[in-house]
Design an enzyme around this catalytic site. Structure first.
Site, PDB file in Angstrom:
ATOM      1  N   ALA A  30      63.306  26.903  32.534  1.00 26.98           N
ATOM      2  CA  ALA A  30      63.256  26.536  33.953  1.00 26.98           C
ATOM      3  C   ALA A  30      64.569  26.786  34.682  1.00 26.98           C
ATOM      4  CB  ALA A  30      62.865  25.069  34.080  1.00 26.98           C
ATOM      5  N   GLN A 109      59.595  30.816  29.402  1.00 24.09           N
ATOM      6  CA  GLN A 109      58.740  29.637  29.464  1.00 24.09           C
ATOM      7  C   GLN A 109      58.247  29.416  30.892  1.00 24.09           C
ATOM      8  OE1 GLN A 109      61.970  27.231  27.581  1.00 24.09           O
ATOM      9  NE2 GLN A 109      60.324  26.360  26.363  1.00 24.09           N
ATOM     10  N   ASP A 112      56.269  31.606  36.917  1.00 26.02           N
ATOM     11  CA  ASP A 112      56.365  32.003  38.324  1.00 26.02           C
ATOM     12  C   ASP A 112      56.299  33.500  38.574  1.00 26.02           C
ATOM     13  OD1 ASP A 112      59.076  32.887  37.658  1.00 26.02           O
ATOM     14  OD2 ASP A 112      59.663  30.786  37.825  1.00 26.02           O
ATOM     15  N   HIS A 127      54.034  30.568  28.484  1.00 32.02           N
ATOM     16  CA  HIS A 127      53.221  29.526  29.100  1.00 32.02           C
ATOM     17  C   HIS A 127      52.295  30.059  30.194  1.00 32.02           C
ATOM     18  CE1 HIS A 127      56.501  26.476  27.704  1.00 32.02           C
ATOM     19  NE2 HIS A 127      55.694  26.835  26.729  1.00 32.02           N
ATOM     20  N   CYS A 135      37.807  32.304  36.501  1.00 31.11           N
ATOM     21  CA  CYS A 135      36.637  31.440  36.553  1.00 31.11           C
ATOM     22  C   CYS A 135      36.228  31.078  35.131  1.00 31.11           C
ATOM     23  CB  CYS A 135      35.489  32.148  37.268  1.00 31.11           C
ATOM     24  SG  CYS A 135      33.929  31.218  37.206  1.00 31.11           S
ATOM     25  N   CYS A 138      32.305  32.781  34.736  1.00 30.06           N
ATOM     26  CA  CYS A 138      32.064  34.228  34.664  1.00 30.06           C
ATOM     27  C   CYS A 138      33.303  35.032  34.278  1.00 30.06           C
ATOM     28  CB  CYS A 138      31.510  34.741  35.987  1.00 30.06           C
ATOM     29  SG  CYS A 138      32.713  34.761  37.349  1.00 30.06           S
ATOM     30  N   CYS A 156      34.701  29.645  42.075  1.00 27.01           N
ATOM     31  CA  CYS A 156      34.358  31.069  42.154  1.00 27.01           C
ATOM     32  C   CYS A 156      33.073  31.237  42.957  1.00 27.01           C
ATOM     33  CB  CYS A 156      34.187  31.594  40.729  1.00 27.01           C
ATOM     34  SG  CYS A 156      33.741  33.339  40.592  1.00 27.01           S
ATOM     35  N   SER A 197      66.632  23.643  27.787  1.00 31.91           N
ATOM     36  CA  SER A 197      67.202  22.571  26.979  1.00 31.91           C
ATOM     37  C   SER A 197      66.820  22.696  25.514  1.00 31.91           C
ATOM     38  CB  SER A 197      66.731  21.207  27.509  1.00 31.91           C
ATOM     39  OG  SER A 197      65.308  21.136  27.474  1.00 31.91           O
TER      40      SER A 197
END
Length: 247
Positions: A30, A109, A112, A127, A135, A138, A156, A197
């Site tokens: 992060a 990790q 974004d 991650h 969906c 489907c 959906c 960390s």
């Protein structure tokens, strides 16, 4: 490296290591994205307690997603999506190292997508990513814009619930991605760990697969792995940009 070294001395060592390697692997958390104004959510601050009845770790669990889907998405839209965020100096530095043939992989990790936005191509997302949503009925792909513009539980066209392609608490990592990350770390000449960390497993266990002698740990605060570092730098990951070799 001894902590008696100055920051400038450490930067010079890092620059030399980057300049002399064509097999660099970066593993980040992060702290890589905080300079892009994406906060770290591991703690629960007063604002969260006032607005949400549960801590983030509870909300971002598979159990909560299934049992309180509406509350999950309220939090997810409000606190996990940052469509205006831009890559910072750390992301750009890693992309330049890859373009120069030095960085072989970025293991992250983060969810974004900023490493790809900066230009990195070999990105292993442990991650998942908020940019991908599917969906559950489907399997159709849905972009982040559809999640942001939706209200309540996003659905959906087929009526199925859309789930972000992110690894929630209680869910396992993608085995193929994890194995490729292990392979890259094991083969690395220089391993740079930044902005994490090193407390979230199994991701934090990747350090155990490194076989080299140029382990760089860059983090603003101390970690439980500091003693293993060959070069320990207390600072932001963006300082990587100051250490780029001249091509």
């Amino acid at each position: 490296m001894a902590d008696t070294q100055s920051m400038e001395e450490k930067k010079e060592i890092l620059k030399q290591w980057l300049s002399g390697s064509h097999n660099i692997v970066f593993f980040g958390g992060a702290g890589v994205s905080t300079e892009s104004n994406i906060p770290d959510f591991r703690g629960v601050d007063g604002l969260y307690r006032q607005k949400y009845r549960y801590p983030p770790e509870t909300i971002l669990s598979r159990t909560f997603y299934e049992s309180h889907t509406d509350e999950f998405f309220d939090f997810y839209r409000d606190k996990m999506l940052f469509p205006e965020a831009k890559p910072n100096a750390a992301h750009l530095a890693l992309a330049k190292l890859e373009q120069a043939g030095r960085c072989k992989a970025v293991i992250t990790q983060n969810i974004d997508g900023l490493h790809q936005a900066a230009g990195s191509r070999k990105v292993l997302e442990l991650h998942g990513s908020v940019l991908r949503n599917f969906c559950l009925c489907c399997g159709r792909f849905h972009g982040i814009e559809e999640i942001l513009s939706s209200r309540g539980i996003p659905r959906c066209e087929c009526g199925g619930v859309i789930k972000p392609d992110v690894v929630l608490y209680e869910e396992g990592l993608d085995e193929a991605v994890l194995q490729e990350a292990v392979r890259c770390v094991r083969a690395a000449d220089v391993l740079i760990i930044g902005g994490t960390s090193l407390t979230v497993y199994p991701a934090a266990g990747l350090i155990d697969y490194y076989r080299g002698n140029k382990l760089v740990l860059i983090n603003k605060s101390a970690t439980g792995m500091d003693s293993q570092a060959d070069l320990l730098i207390a600072g932001p990951v963006s300082l990587l940009h100051e250490c780029l070799p001249q091509e």
